[in-house]
Design an enzyme around this catalytic site. Sequence first.
Site, PDB file in Angstrom:
ATOM      1  N   PHE A 225       0.832  -1.215   0.000  1.00 31.01           N
ATOM      2  CA  PHE A 225       0.000   0.000   0.000  1.00 31.01           C
ATOM      3  C   PHE A 225       0.862   1.259   0.000  1.00 31.01           C
ATOM      4  O   PHE A 225       0.427   2.316   0.459  1.00 31.01           O
ATOM      5  CB  PHE A 225      -0.976   0.005   1.189  1.00 31.01           C
ATOM      6  CG  PHE A 225      -1.785  -1.250   1.297  1.00 31.01           C
ATOM      7  CD1 PHE A 225      -2.675  -1.604   0.301  1.00 31.01           C
ATOM      8  CD2 PHE A 225      -1.635  -2.094   2.388  1.00 31.01           C
ATOM      9  CE1 PHE A 225      -3.413  -2.772   0.382  1.00 31.01           C
ATOM     10  CE2 PHE A 225      -2.371  -3.270   2.475  1.00 31.01           C
ATOM     11  CZ  PHE A 225      -3.258  -3.612   1.477  1.00 31.01           C
ATOM     12  N   ILE A 450       2.706  -7.641  -5.264  1.00 32.30           N
ATOM     13  CA  ILE A 450       2.590  -7.362  -3.831  1.00 32.30           C
ATOM     14  C   ILE A 450       1.232  -7.809  -3.283  1.00 32.30           C
ATOM     15  O   ILE A 450       0.803  -7.358  -2.226  1.00 32.30           O
ATOM     16  CB  ILE A 450       2.857  -5.873  -3.527  1.00 32.30           C
ATOM     17  CG1 ILE A 450       1.828  -4.961  -4.199  1.00 32.30           C
ATOM     18  CG2 ILE A 450       4.261  -5.489  -3.981  1.00 32.30           C
ATOM     19  CD1 ILE A 450       1.934  -3.504  -3.733  1.00 32.30           C
ATOM     20  N   THR A 452      -1.378  -7.971  -5.604  1.00 40.78           N
ATOM     21  CA  THR A 452      -2.320  -7.392  -6.547  1.00 40.78           C
ATOM     22  C   THR A 452      -2.823  -8.387  -7.579  1.00 40.78           C
ATOM     23  O   THR A 452      -3.862  -8.176  -8.185  1.00 40.78           O
ATOM     24  CB  THR A 452      -1.621  -6.268  -7.328  1.00 40.78           C
ATOM     25  OG1 THR A 452      -0.441  -6.833  -7.926  1.00 40.78           O
ATOM     26  CG2 THR A 452      -1.208  -5.139  -6.413  1.00 40.78           C
ATOM     27  N   LYS A 637      -6.047   1.208 -17.736  1.00 46.27           N
ATOM     28  CA  LYS A 637      -5.669   2.205 -16.732  1.00 46.27           C
ATOM     29  C   LYS A 637      -5.427   1.456 -15.422  1.00 46.27           C
ATOM     30  O   LYS A 637      -5.898   0.342 -15.248  1.00 46.27           O
ATOM     31  CB  LYS A 637      -6.799   3.237 -16.548  1.00 46.27           C
ATOM     32  CG  LYS A 637      -7.068   4.089 -17.788  1.00 46.27           C
ATOM     33  CD  LYS A 637      -8.228   5.065 -17.552  1.00 46.27           C
ATOM     34  CE  LYS A 637      -8.440   5.965 -18.779  1.00 46.27           C
ATOM     35  NZ  LYS A 637      -9.635   6.864 -18.614  1.00 46.27           N
ATOM     36  N   GLY A 638      -4.707   2.088 -14.522  1.00 44.63           N
ATOM     37  CA  GLY A 638      -4.405   1.430 -13.250  1.00 44.63           C
ATOM     38  C   GLY A 638      -5.639   1.271 -12.381  1.00 44.63           C
ATOM     39  O   GLY A 638      -6.547   2.095 -12.407  1.00 44.63           O
ATOM     40  N   GLU A 641      -5.417   1.661  -6.914  1.00 44.19           N
ATOM     41  CA  GLU A 641      -5.640   2.701  -5.910  1.00 44.19           C
ATOM     42  C   GLU A 641      -6.998   3.373  -5.998  1.00 44.19           C
ATOM     43  O   GLU A 641      -7.534   3.828  -4.985  1.00 44.19           O
ATOM     44  CB  GLU A 641      -4.507   3.731  -6.002  1.00 44.19           C
ATOM     45  CG  GLU A 641      -3.204   3.103  -5.534  1.00 44.19           C
ATOM     46  CD  GLU A 641      -1.972   3.927  -5.847  1.00 44.19           C
ATOM     47  OE1 GLU A 641      -1.542   4.673  -4.980  1.00 44.19           O
ATOM     48  OE2 GLU A 641      -1.428   3.797  -6.959  1.00 44.19           O
TER      49      GLU A 641
HETATM   50 MO1  MOS Z   1       1.142   3.136  -3.921  1.00 41.32          MO
HETATM   51  S1  MOS Z   1       0.805   4.438  -2.342  1.00 41.32           S
HETATM   52  O1  MOS Z   1       1.369   4.210  -5.227  1.00 41.32           O
HETATM   53  O2  MOS Z   1       2.616   2.374  -3.543  1.00 41.32           O
END
Ligand code: MOS
Length: 674
Positions: A225, A450, A452, A637-638, A641
């Site tokens: 994160f 990580i 994801t 797109k990402g 987050e």
């Molecule tokens: Mo994330 S806060 O862009 O590692």
Amino acid sequence: MSRVEGPDKVTGRATYAFEYDVPEAAYGYAVQATVGKGRITAFDAGEALAMPGVLTVISAMDPPELGDGGDPELAVLQATEIAYHGQVIAVVVAETQEIARAAAETGLRVEYAAERPDVGLRADHPGLYAPEKVNPAYPARTEKGDVEAGLADAVATVDEVYRTPILHNNAMEPHATIAVWEPDGTLTLYDSTQGPGTHRDIVAKVLGLPPDQVRVISRHVGGGFGSKGTPRPHAILAALAARAAGRPVKLALTRQQMYDMTGYRTPTIQRIRLGADARGRLTAVDHHVVEQTSTLAEFAEQTAVATRVMYATPALRTAHQLVRLNVPTPSWMRAPGETPGMFALESAMDELAVALGMDPVELRVVNDPDAEPQGGRPFSSRNLVACLREGARRFHWARRDPEPGIRLEGRWLVGTGVASSTYPVYRRPSSASVRARDGGYVVRIGAVDIGTGARTALTRIAAEVLGAAPEQVEVEIGDSALPPASLAGGSMGTASWGTAITRACEALLKDGGEEATADTAEEVANTADFARHAFGAQFAEVRVNADTGEVRVSRLLGVFAAGRIIEPTLARSQFIGGMTMGLGMALMEETYIDERFGDFLNHDLAQYHIAACADVPDVEAAWIDEEDPYLNPMGSKGIGEIGIVGTAAAIANAVHHATGRRVRDLPITPAKLL
Ligand code: MOS
């Protein structure tokens, strides 16, 4: 696709940083300052060194030689001055972790010349200053049009202050490093990181080594994160300890130590002023942010940056102010900037809708801009309105009560709220290789998963380009010895790595050889100039107990427009993970700091409450099809987050709708409602 490493993870075969079986390992324990400001005047490790099993103690009284890695937090043990409570002052190395910890806690005599630390963030702090830039490189201040004139012309206005507290990342896997010095002087780190290559480069600088003499291995990482996006002090400590002990050293932080040593989200105090005409069209937007950094380094969270892309307005001002306090340096935490900033902006938009007597979905629709409000660049694609409309349809928004505080079911007040989400689209240069092997392919790239699902998404991307089944493709990641790639941060992993993998696979098909490589530096540098952002709309239903003030989120729906979704199973997990974290931010999460001593008072999972399964009964994520030719070969797109952005505002707006009570400082606890 299910995660390709899923069976390894659920059967315990996946090896995390601390678990590598290195022979002859000793254990390190980080020693932290117990005052919030001042300096060390005496340090006696005699008792610790006399304890059986203790190998060595390194302290700030005898500073090891270090280079400059660009992050003052990594200059460990370099000075006897104490910048904040919990700063590293020594490391104890022993035969076992238990001996190291016992020696650190009972065998050291440390004396300080202590001063009272300044740790309270206030909007009238005399130390406030305006930084030039906010992260990663945005101007700290922007202004267009005449904000005061726009407010004076408005039919309805909002002028309120919103606050967000210190928040901690709390990745499930604690930060840990094993440092192994090889006989030839090279260093291997098994580290829990978001970027094996970027960590290698920074650690090498700090230790004064050429980058090719350091190798960082991060095959599996249990969350980050942002807290593992930069090397943390313990990685340097582990390397120093291993060199001093002449043996490999394993060093894991305790959960409590993570609160001081792995970063956190800055608290914010945000004043928002909005003006609108009778039809709800904005006449002015003013977003002023006060936030903190440390005395060691300037970390300027980009809190007001999202306001520059959200809504059409003739007058728009955004500004940030910082104050240097005796605190650990704030750092990256999921959607830095957008997360606290959009809590404020989207709460204020809800207040504006109430003031206008207008539906909050419609207020956002009428203010949807044709181009970037600050800067004027065209959007590569922008489908916020589609997300709002689709979300409203799925959520049965039309049935919403027109007035707040009127629906009571038993002793529970029920209400609904909406907020927008957004997150920028980034992409960085990366390189990859692909080799044909045994009827299949091996793809190699210095990426990292990580938690994801990156390894799986990249497998799918490669398989699609190669025209192969995913089972035929093995993606090797998590090692700085692999072709260099950008870090897992800024929701840009898949875009950056997927571009490199696509180009490498295309080259293999075209040239027909055994192996091909690609480097995207040139392609990324030649990206056309567009405003690129993902958008979303979040809808929340809450039930607030009329007697106790307890808030339960009974429904949460996010609808996102994030380009092409590469792998639906993984994407849904990312979105609802972000939303769950946003729910925690709305209702529970807050780190308290003791203003007398400067330490974090709640620093474990017993006292820092994160949302758990029972708190999230019904969270759903959906997305709309979005074609955007200006992104990358995948059209993505990402998504890592954006899920957290807007959730807290949607819940706060729902709490207002349920109760008529507006809570402007997070988290929304029963005490604030009663
Ligand atoms: Mo994330 S806060 O862009 O590692």
